[in-house]
Design a protein around this motif. Sequence first.
Motif, PDB file in Angstrom:
ATOM      1  N   THR A 195       0.841  -1.197   0.000  1.00  0.00           N
ATOM      2  CA  THR A 195       0.000   0.000   0.000  1.00  0.00           C
ATOM      3  C   THR A 195       0.877   1.248   0.000  1.00  0.00           C
ATOM      4  OG1 THR A 195      -0.098   0.183   2.409  1.00  0.00           O
ATOM      5  CG2 THR A 195      -1.738  -1.228   1.342  1.00  0.00           C
ATOM      6  N   ARG A 196       0.253   2.379  -0.290  1.00  0.00           N
ATOM      7  CA  ARG A 196       1.007   3.632  -0.292  1.00  0.00           C
ATOM      8  C   ARG A 196       1.541   3.958   1.095  1.00  0.00           C
ATOM      9  NH1 ARG A 196      -2.270   8.927  -1.056  1.00  0.00           N
ATOM     10  NH2 ARG A 196      -2.048   8.995   1.197  1.00  0.00           N
ATOM     11  N   SER A 197       0.730   3.729   2.127  1.00  0.00           N
ATOM     12  CA  SER A 197       1.192   4.032   3.480  1.00  0.00           C
ATOM     13  C   SER A 197       2.375   3.162   3.880  1.00  0.00           C
ATOM     14  CB  SER A 197       0.045   3.852   4.485  1.00  0.00           C
ATOM     15  OG  SER A 197      -0.401   2.502   4.511  1.00  0.00           O
ATOM     16  N   GLU A 198       2.388   1.931   3.395  1.00  0.00           N
ATOM     17  CA  GLU A 198       3.519   1.043   3.693  1.00  0.00           C
ATOM     18  C   GLU A 198       4.785   1.537   2.994  1.00  0.00           C
ATOM     19  OE1 GLU A 198       1.023  -3.130   4.391  1.00  0.00           O
ATOM     20  OE2 GLU A 198       1.741  -2.588   2.389  1.00  0.00           O
ATOM     21  N   VAL A 199       4.618   2.018   1.772  1.00  0.00           N
ATOM     22  CA  VAL A 199       5.757   2.587   1.039  1.00  0.00           C
ATOM     23  C   VAL A 199       6.275   3.820   1.778  1.00  0.00           C
ATOM     24  CG1 VAL A 199       6.497   3.700  -1.105  1.00  0.00           C
ATOM     25  CG2 VAL A 199       4.979   1.713  -1.191  1.00  0.00           C
TER      26      VAL A 199
ATOM     27  N   ILE B  76       3.941   0.906 -12.562  1.00  0.00           N
ATOM     28  CA  ILE B  76       3.260   0.154 -11.521  1.00  0.00           C
ATOM     29  C   ILE B  76       1.776   0.104 -11.865  1.00  0.00           C
ATOM     30  CG2 ILE B  76       4.927   0.778  -9.729  1.00  0.00           C
ATOM     31  CD1 ILE B  76       2.882   2.804  -8.673  1.00  0.00           C
ATOM     32  N   ARG B  77       1.038  -0.774 -11.180  1.00  0.00           N
ATOM     33  CA  ARG B  77      -0.393  -0.895 -11.417  1.00  0.00           C
ATOM     34  C   ARG B  77      -1.111  -1.143 -10.093  1.00  0.00           C
ATOM     35  NH1 ARG B  77      -1.999  -6.259 -11.114  1.00  0.00           N
ATOM     36  NH2 ARG B  77      -0.307  -7.802 -11.177  1.00  0.00           N
ATOM     37  N   ILE B  78      -2.392  -0.878 -10.077  1.00  0.00           N
ATOM     38  CA  ILE B  78      -3.221  -1.165  -8.908  1.00  0.00           C
ATOM     39  C   ILE B  78      -3.544  -2.652  -8.928  1.00  0.00           C
ATOM     40  CG2 ILE B  78      -5.436  -0.751  -7.800  1.00  0.00           C
ATOM     41  CD1 ILE B  78      -5.354   2.092  -8.970  1.00  0.00           C
ATOM     42  N   ALA B  79      -3.318  -3.312  -7.798  1.00  0.00           N
ATOM     43  CA  ALA B  79      -3.510  -4.764  -7.730  1.00  0.00           C
ATOM     44  C   ALA B  79      -4.539  -5.131  -6.661  1.00  0.00           C
ATOM     45  CB  ALA B  79      -2.179  -5.445  -7.442  1.00  0.00           C
ATOM     46  N   GLY B  80      -5.652  -4.405  -6.641  1.00  0.00           N
ATOM     47  CA  GLY B  80      -6.702  -4.701  -5.681  1.00  0.00           C
ATOM     48  C   GLY B  80      -6.595  -3.847  -4.434  1.00  0.00           C
ATOM     49  N   ARG B  81      -7.286  -4.291  -3.385  1.00  0.00           N
ATOM     50  CA  ARG B  81      -7.281  -3.570  -2.114  1.00  0.00           C
ATOM     51  C   ARG B  81      -6.893  -4.505  -0.978  1.00  0.00           C
ATOM     52  NH1 ARG B  81      -9.579   1.436  -1.944  1.00  0.00           N
ATOM     53  NH2 ARG B  81     -10.672   2.151  -3.838  1.00  0.00           N
ATOM     54  N   LYS B  82      -6.250  -3.939   0.015  1.00  0.00           N
ATOM     55  CA  LYS B  82      -5.837  -4.712   1.177  1.00  0.00           C
ATOM     56  C   LYS B  82      -7.006  -4.806   2.150  1.00  0.00           C
ATOM     57  CE  LYS B  82      -2.193  -5.041   4.669  1.00  0.00           C
ATOM     58  NZ  LYS B  82      -0.939  -4.437   5.190  1.00  0.00           N
ATOM     59  N   LYS B  83      -7.245  -5.991   2.668  1.00  0.00           N
ATOM     60  CA  LYS B  83      -8.326  -6.175   3.624  1.00  0.00           C
ATOM     61  C   LYS B  83      -7.979  -5.475   4.923  1.00  0.00           C
ATOM     62  CE  LYS B  83      -9.781 -10.650   1.758  1.00  0.00           C
ATOM     63  NZ  LYS B  83      -9.991 -12.090   2.051  1.00  0.00           N
ATOM     64  N   GLY B  84      -8.959  -4.795   5.476  1.00  0.00           N
ATOM     65  CA  GLY B  84      -8.725  -4.094   6.729  1.00  0.00           C
ATOM     66  C   GLY B  84      -9.321  -2.715   6.694  1.00  0.00           C
ATOM     67  N   THR B  85      -8.972  -1.901   7.677  1.00  0.00           N
ATOM     68  CA  THR B  85      -9.526  -0.562   7.806  1.00  0.00           C
ATOM     69  C   THR B  85      -9.222   0.303   6.583  1.00  0.00           C
ATOM     70  OG1 THR B  85      -9.177  -0.679  10.195  1.00  0.00           O
ATOM     71  CG2 THR B  85      -9.590   1.490   9.258  1.00  0.00           C
TER      72      THR B  85
ATOM     73  N   SER C 249      -9.558  -0.283   3.548  1.00  0.00           N
ATOM     74  CA  SER C 249      -9.280  -1.056   2.322  1.00  0.00           C
ATOM     75  C   SER C 249      -8.392  -0.291   1.354  1.00  0.00           C
ATOM     76  CB  SER C 249     -10.594  -1.435   1.617  1.00  0.00           C
ATOM     77  OG  SER C 249     -11.416  -2.212   2.456  1.00  0.00           O
ATOM     78  N   PRO C 250      -7.130   0.056   1.745  1.00  0.00           N
ATOM     79  CA  PRO C 250      -6.249   0.839   0.867  1.00  0.00           C
ATOM     80  C   PRO C 250      -5.851   0.068  -0.382  1.00  0.00           C
ATOM     81  CG  PRO C 250      -5.012  -0.036   2.726  1.00  0.00           C
ATOM     82  CD  PRO C 250      -6.456  -0.339   3.010  1.00  0.00           C
ATOM     83  N   LEU C 251      -5.525   0.807  -1.422  1.00  0.00           N
ATOM     84  CA  LEU C 251      -5.108   0.196  -2.687  1.00  0.00           C
ATOM     85  C   LEU C 251      -3.754  -0.491  -2.533  1.00  0.00           C
ATOM     86  CD1 LEU C 251      -6.035   3.087  -5.151  1.00  0.00           C
ATOM     87  CD2 LEU C 251      -7.240   0.907  -4.879  1.00  0.00           C
ATOM     88  N   LEU C 252      -3.600  -1.578  -3.257  1.00  0.00           N
ATOM     89  CA  LEU C 252      -2.327  -2.291  -3.313  1.00  0.00           C
ATOM     90  C   LEU C 252      -1.666  -2.019  -4.662  1.00  0.00           C
ATOM     91  CD1 LEU C 252      -3.499  -5.706  -1.810  1.00  0.00           C
ATOM     92  CD2 LEU C 252      -1.863  -4.147  -0.755  1.00  0.00           C
ATOM     93  N   TYR C 253      -0.348  -1.966  -4.678  1.00  0.00           N
ATOM     94  CA  TYR C 253       0.392  -1.675  -5.911  1.00  0.00           C
ATOM     95  C   TYR C 253       1.391  -2.776  -6.226  1.00  0.00           C
ATOM     96  CZ  TYR C 253      -1.560   2.948  -5.137  1.00  0.00           C
ATOM     97  OH  TYR C 253      -2.426   3.998  -4.921  1.00  0.00           O
ATOM     98  N   ARG C 254       1.543  -3.049  -7.514  1.00  0.00           N
ATOM     99  CA  ARG C 254       2.529  -4.000  -8.027  1.00  0.00           C
ATOM    100  C   ARG C 254       3.252  -3.372  -9.217  1.00  0.00           C
ATOM    101  NH1 ARG C 254       2.705  -9.336  -6.753  1.00  0.00           N
ATOM    102  NH2 ARG C 254       1.017 -10.206  -5.469  1.00  0.00           N
ATOM    103  N   THR C 255       4.417  -3.890  -9.538  1.00  0.00           N
ATOM    104  CA  THR C 255       5.119  -3.453 -10.746  1.00  0.00           C
ATOM    105  C   THR C 255       4.488  -4.115 -11.973  1.00  0.00           C
ATOM    106  OG1 THR C 255       6.745  -5.230 -10.414  1.00  0.00           O
ATOM    107  CG2 THR C 255       7.315  -3.036  -9.581  1.00  0.00           C
ATOM    108  N   THR C 256       4.780  -3.576 -13.146  1.00  0.00           N
ATOM    109  CA  THR C 256       4.190  -4.065 -14.391  1.00  0.00           C
ATOM    110  C   THR C 256       5.237  -4.733 -15.288  1.00  0.00           C
ATOM    111  OG1 THR C 256       4.628  -1.974 -15.515  1.00  0.00           O
ATOM    112  CG2 THR C 256       2.540  -2.164 -14.324  1.00  0.00           C
ATOM    113  N   ASP C 257       4.761  -5.246 -16.423  1.00  0.00           N
ATOM    114  CA  ASP C 257       5.685  -5.817 -17.408  1.00  0.00           C
ATOM    115  C   ASP C 257       6.612  -4.741 -17.965  1.00  0.00           C
ATOM    116  OD1 ASP C 257       4.582  -8.314 -17.084  1.00  0.00           O
ATOM    117  OD2 ASP C 257       3.264  -8.176 -18.830  1.00  0.00           O
TER     118      ASP C 257
END
Length: 211
Positions: A115-119, A140-149, A151-159
Amino acid sequence: MCSYTASEGISDTCRKIQAILFVAGSPVPAAELAEVLSLPPSVTSKEISRLDDFLRRTGSGVLLQETAGGWRMVTAEDTADAVSLFRDTAQTQKIRLSRAAVETLAVIAYNQPVTRSEVEDIRGVRCERVIETLLSHGMIRIAGRKKGTGSPLLYRTTDLFLETFGLISISELPTLEELQELAPPPEEKNRKGAAGETEQGHIGGEGDDLP
């Protein structure tokens, strides 16, 4: 020695010459081609002429050109507009990462999905603008949301990230231990850091992300 394939109307030797000239960074003399292909110079010259004729006769987008004492592949004149447009577009889209963007990208690459806050916790600075820029450039791309308070966006790198850094997969990233081995000694790092601050005091700032 110079057999022709029925489907293409071009000899194996011509194909080899075409391949060599395609990867060559400068004009290749006929004598060098003859040596590489283990052919008499006269035979090589004939095959070059046949390849030149074949490319022109079939309307190829690339042709042979004799220049500077050798031969090279060039684009056909009628493709100039398309080639020029491609070059302009490629130059415009070329990604130039700032130090802040590279650091953020590295954190995402090694901790994904993240998540952005983790970064931001890892980097110690706000990364909202950097992440938005990396998203816009497809690194990078959005890879869903993290479960929890929240539900922040999750990020992954791309091809595109893999392609840009010459990687086949994320597993090819060097380990943290390998990176530490490549890092300069603390004394040298401190000296370089001081010099960098003197010459480029703003480097790595959040306003410097990408052009």
